[in-house]
Scaffold this active site. Structure first.
Site, PDB file in Angstrom:
ATOM      1  N   CYS A 114      79.631  69.227  42.776  1.00  0.00           N
ATOM      2  CA  CYS A 114      78.532  69.940  43.416  1.00  0.00           C
ATOM      3  C   CYS A 114      77.258  69.139  43.189  1.00  0.00           C
ATOM      4  O   CYS A 114      77.010  68.636  42.088  1.00  0.00           O
ATOM      5  CB  CYS A 114      78.304  71.345  42.891  1.00  0.00           C
ATOM      6  N   ARG A 155      79.525  64.217  45.521  1.00  0.00           N
ATOM      7  CA  ARG A 155      79.818  65.177  44.458  1.00  0.00           C
ATOM      8  C   ARG A 155      80.601  66.386  44.950  1.00  0.00           C
ATOM      9  O   ARG A 155      80.957  67.269  44.171  1.00  0.00           O
ATOM     10  CB  ARG A 155      78.525  65.637  43.794  1.00  0.00           C
ATOM     11  N   TRP A 183      81.658  71.617  45.769  1.00  0.00           N
ATOM     12  CA  TRP A 183      83.067  71.359  45.491  1.00  0.00           C
ATOM     13  C   TRP A 183      83.576  72.672  44.919  1.00  0.00           C
ATOM     14  O   TRP A 183      83.168  73.089  43.830  1.00  0.00           O
ATOM     15  CB  TRP A 183      83.217  70.220  44.478  1.00  0.00           C
ATOM     16  N   ASN A 185      75.598  73.943  39.774  1.00  0.00           N
ATOM     17  CA  ASN A 185      76.707  73.008  39.557  1.00  0.00           C
ATOM     18  C   ASN A 185      77.286  73.342  38.193  1.00  0.00           C
ATOM     19  O   ASN A 185      76.557  73.348  37.206  1.00  0.00           O
ATOM     20  CB  ASN A 185      76.162  71.559  39.592  1.00  0.00           C
ATOM     21  N   GLY A 186      78.583  73.656  38.137  1.00  0.00           N
ATOM     22  CA  GLY A 186      79.198  73.995  36.850  1.00  0.00           C
ATOM     23  C   GLY A 186      80.039  75.247  36.981  1.00  0.00           C
ATOM     24  O   GLY A 186      80.421  75.641  38.091  1.00  0.00           O
ATOM     25  N   GLU A 227      97.309  52.674  38.802  1.00  0.00           N
ATOM     26  CA  GLU A 227      96.056  52.716  39.571  1.00  0.00           C
ATOM     27  C   GLU A 227      96.364  52.640  41.078  1.00  0.00           C
ATOM     28  O   GLU A 227      95.775  53.344  41.887  1.00  0.00           O
ATOM     29  CB  GLU A 227      95.153  51.566  39.101  1.00  0.00           C
ATOM     30  N   LYS A 287      95.418  55.562  43.848  1.00  0.00           N
ATOM     31  CA  LYS A 287      94.577  55.288  45.022  1.00  0.00           C
ATOM     32  C   LYS A 287      95.282  55.730  46.302  1.00  0.00           C
ATOM     33  O   LYS A 287      94.668  56.280  47.199  1.00  0.00           O
ATOM     34  CB  LYS A 287      94.251  53.784  45.112  1.00  0.00           C
ATOM     35  N   GLU A 343      95.343  59.698  46.447  1.00  0.00           N
ATOM     36  CA  GLU A 343      94.074  60.388  46.682  1.00  0.00           C
ATOM     37  C   GLU A 343      93.490  60.106  48.062  1.00  0.00           C
ATOM     38  O   GLU A 343      92.723  60.922  48.576  1.00  0.00           O
ATOM     39  CB  GLU A 343      93.055  60.093  45.581  1.00  0.00           C
ATOM     40  N   HIS A 371     115.930  55.449  34.907  1.00  0.00           N
ATOM     41  CA  HIS A 371     116.151  56.582  33.998  1.00  0.00           C
ATOM     42  C   HIS A 371     115.796  57.913  34.679  1.00  0.00           C
ATOM     43  O   HIS A 371     115.298  58.823  34.042  1.00  0.00           O
ATOM     44  CB  HIS A 371     115.341  56.402  32.713  1.00  0.00           C
ATOM     45  N   LYS A 428      83.387  63.079  43.306  1.00  0.00           N
ATOM     46  CA  LYS A 428      83.332  61.890  42.458  1.00  0.00           C
ATOM     47  C   LYS A 428      83.054  62.192  40.994  1.00  0.00           C
ATOM     48  O   LYS A 428      83.662  61.621  40.112  1.00  0.00           O
ATOM     49  CB  LYS A 428      82.281  60.922  42.993  1.00  0.00           C
TER      50      LYS A 428
HETATM   51  C1  F6R Z   1      90.056  57.815  41.162  1.00  0.00           C
HETATM   52  C2  F6R Z   1      88.836  58.206  40.498  1.00  0.00           C
HETATM   53  C3  F6R Z   1      88.931  59.198  39.413  1.00  0.00           C
HETATM   54  C4  F6R Z   1      87.920  58.878  38.293  1.00  0.00           C
HETATM   55  C5  F6R Z   1      87.952  59.996  37.234  1.00  0.00           C
HETATM   56  C6  F6R Z   1      87.065  59.667  36.044  1.00  0.00           C
HETATM   57  O1  F6R Z   1      89.825  56.865  42.161  1.00  0.00           O
HETATM   58  O2  F6R Z   1      87.765  57.768  40.847  1.00  0.00           O
HETATM   59  O3  F6R Z   1      90.216  59.302  38.907  1.00  0.00           O
HETATM   60  O4  F6R Z   1      88.253  57.649  37.730  1.00  0.00           O
HETATM   61  O5  F6R Z   1      87.530  61.189  37.811  1.00  0.00           O
HETATM   62  O6  F6R Z   1      85.747  59.479  36.444  1.00  0.00           O
HETATM   63  P1  F6R Z   1      84.707  58.745  35.509  1.00  0.00           P
HETATM   64  O7  F6R Z   1      85.125  57.331  35.399  1.00  0.00           O
HETATM   65  O8  F6R Z   1      83.405  58.901  36.229  1.00  0.00           O
HETATM   66  O9  F6R Z   1      84.744  59.444  34.196  1.00  0.00           O
END
Ligand code: F6R
Length: 591
Positions: free
Chosen positions: A2, A28, A76, A100-101, A459, A463, A466, A482, A586
């Site tokens: 948010c 956000r 969000w 936000n929260g 990773e 990617k 998501e 396994h 994010k």
């Molecule tokens: C995936 C992604 C998330 C962040 C996670 C931690 O592409 O961006 O998995 O890595 O939410 O975020 P930070 O690094 O800001 O603590």
């Protein structure tokens, strides 16, 4: 999660500032957006729309709003579905708030307010805050006192801003657990409260960050000014810092998305991180290292485990912050705790760090935002030089994180070799569109790797899921037999990360096992392995990609850029918004 913004101005154009800030805050959360403002007669008006900020912008533009005071929000969803009635701002008797929260005691407060006669129109936890403030005003309190009292009754995490139609010349903000910054325009004609520096990049040159429990008042007098109060009510000066976020940082610079722009910055980010790295922590003084983080940052830690154990011979644990903070961890003696976070605001990582600090252990934060909560609370801070990252999926920050962690244990990095590996992928002739079209309709995907390629595989899978919404799993190549091999059939693609390193032959054997079950393979290897593929490249179910050869130490960099681009192209091929994938945000400031 948010984004919040508030603006008070001598001009009647606050809606323009609100919408430009909301566009920048959209990373956000983008389930819904809304504004509330006081019109010419100081009467409270509210406009909310479901979906992205663009919808709200279109509605606002048609209305030619004139307002000196206003607040805005991009949501969000936590409590309540994505509907207009759940969108912020929430209002009560001329009070409007954005939040936000999470308010943990909202059910009790709601019961109490319903008994007082308040009718609730949303399913949110937030609406109680507006009603609570209004209820205190009803008993004769001024807006500030009513706000202060309400804040003291809330349990949970929040950044809240409020306006009130009977006191149109002030904005009030409160912070506990979620970030909040305050600043004035350079001509002192407007004042702002917002979630972060990005929101205020074109609006305020200098910012003060609120500390836990602070309340801020922005007010009009002869000039616009703000005052911050600690939780005990004492006025306090918080240091102001330049707002380093530039217009350039928040523009796509000709790319079709922030994500693509940010992937194309990976080599520059590596160079900058290398050049600006100035931290003399000597990790050899420690017997153990614990790395704690979430998501992509956690995978950066997992990459570092291989390097630190191999090069510095120090035992490394890597742990997910949300798990660490709720068990009763045993702290090993003489340990260094490293917390990795791009945003520096991830609540689980922040709370895990507080737990370690409470145990009297020194903490090191590896963050990309040096004004963030994690940076401000850590004992030591190491800043990654990724620059502002706006695409919701973290890309260039991951590169900066792994390079910084490598630099902690290895002093003789050949940065040119790192840049070359990344640039070879960025500028190589890889037909990502064709590869993406091959994998995009798979029922599910695997990413496999061994050694340091395993966390890169994790990773890669994150990617893909998501951004493309395809179920994808990262797995150690040796572990697939396994259990997970049961999933393999002709509808499942496996991306095998098999650069020519000491694990190469083993990973190739694992791909053979998958091929024997009619699985399809995208083999991502290096050109020095071309003659060692034992005919696997002739198999109709195999597609090979050859990256340039490199020292094993630098191979993760070319693999990373490759998996980032593959995820980008796959999401694009599916027609998805790569910068704002569904259901995500994010900065994860809720648990
Ligand atoms: C995936 C992604 C998330 C962040 C996670 C931690 O592409 O961006 O998995 O890595 O939410 O975020 P930070 O690094 O800001 O603590």
């Amino acid at each position: 999660m948010c984004g919040i913004i508030a603006s008070l101005s001598y001009s009647d154009n606050v809606s323009k500032d609100l919408i430009s800030a909301l566009e920048r805050l959209e990373y956000r959360g983008y389930d819904s957006a809304g504004v509330a403002y006081l019109d010419d007669n100081s009467s409270l008006k509210r406009i909310r729309t479901v979906g992205k900020v663009q919808h709200l912008k279109e509605v606002l533009e048609k209305q030619h709003i004139k307002a000196h005071t206003g607040i805005g929000h991009t949501r969000w969803a936590t409590h309540g579905k994505v509907t207009e009635s759940n969108a912020h701002p929430h209002t009560a008797d001329g009070v409007a708030i954005v939040h936000n929260g999470i308010i943990e005691n909202y059910q009790e407060l709601k019961k109490q307010l319903v008994n007082e006669g308040y009718i609730f129109e949303s399913e949110t936890d937030t609406e109680v805050i507006a009603k609570l403030i209004a209820s205190h005003i009803k008993t004769g309190e001024q807006f500030f006192e009513a706000f202060q009292k309400s804040i003291s009754e809330l349990v949970g995490t929040f950044a809240i801003v409020a306006i009130y139609e009977k006191e149109p010349d002030i904005l009030l903000g409160a912070k506990k657990g979620s970030p909040m910054a305050v600043g004035l325009s350079p001509d002192k004609q407007s004042g702002y409260i917002a979630s972060d520096a990005v929101a205020l990049s074109t609006l305020a040159n200098e910012l003060a960050y609120l500390e836990e429990g602070d309340i801020v008042v922005v007010r009009k007098g002869r000039q616009l000014s703000y005052e911050i109060f600690e939780s005990n009510g004492q006025s306090i000066r918080r240091e102001t810092v330049p707002n380093k976020v530039s217009l350039d940082d928040v523009s796509k610079k000709g790319y079709d998305s922030f994500m693509l722009k940010e992937i194309f910055e990976e080599a520059t980010v590596a160079r900058r991180t290398y050049e600006k790295f100035n931290y003399d922590i000597d990790i050899s003084e420690f017997d153990n290292i614990s790395i704690i983080a979430c998501g992509t940052s956690y995978y950066a830690g997992a990459v570092a485990k291989y390097w630190i154990e191999d090069i510095a011979k120090i035992h490394v644990d890597v742990e997910i912050a949300s798990e660490f903070r709720y068990r009763n961890p045993v702290f090993a003696k003489n340990s260094l705790y490293i917390f990795i976070s791009q945003s520096g605001e991830t609540i689980d990582t922040l709370c895990a760090m507080r737990l370690v600090k409470e145990a009297g252990i020194k903490t090191l934060a590896l963050v990309n935002v040096d004004t963030s909560s994690i940076a401000r609370e850590a004992d030591f801070v190491l800043k990654t030089e990724a620059g502002v990252e706006i695409g919701v999926a973290s890309t260039k920050a991951f590169v900066a994180q792994i390079l910084s962690l490598l630099m902690l244990c290895y002093k003789n990095i050949d940065i040119k070799a790192v840049e070359l590996s990344i640039n070879a992928v960025l500028n190589g002739n890889y037909d990502f569109t064709r590869l993406a079209n091959k994998i995009k309709n798979s029922r599910s995907l695997f990413y496999i790797g061994r050694g340091v390629s395993y966390p890169i595989a994790l990773e890669g899978a994150l990617k893909i899921k998501e951004l493309s919404y395809i179920s994808a799993e990262g797995y150690p190549a040796g572990e697939i037999k396994h259990g997970p091999i049961a999933i393999i059939d002709e509808n499942v693609y496996t991306m095998a990360l098999a650069p020519y390193d000491k694990y190469f032959d083993k990973t190739i054997s694992n791909t053979q096992e998958i091929l024997a079950r009619n699985g399809k393979i995208l083999l991502i290897t290096t050109s020095d392995a071309k003659d060692l593929l034992h005919g696997i490249d002739k198999n109709d179910n195999v597609e090979c990609v050859f990256l340039p050869p490199n020292s094993p130490l630098y191979l993760p960099f070319s693999l990373t850029t490759f998996i980032h681009l593959l995820a980008y192209y796959t999401a694009n091929a599916k027609g998805h918004d790569v910068d704002k994938p569904r259901n995500l945000a994010k900065s994860v400031t809720v648990e």
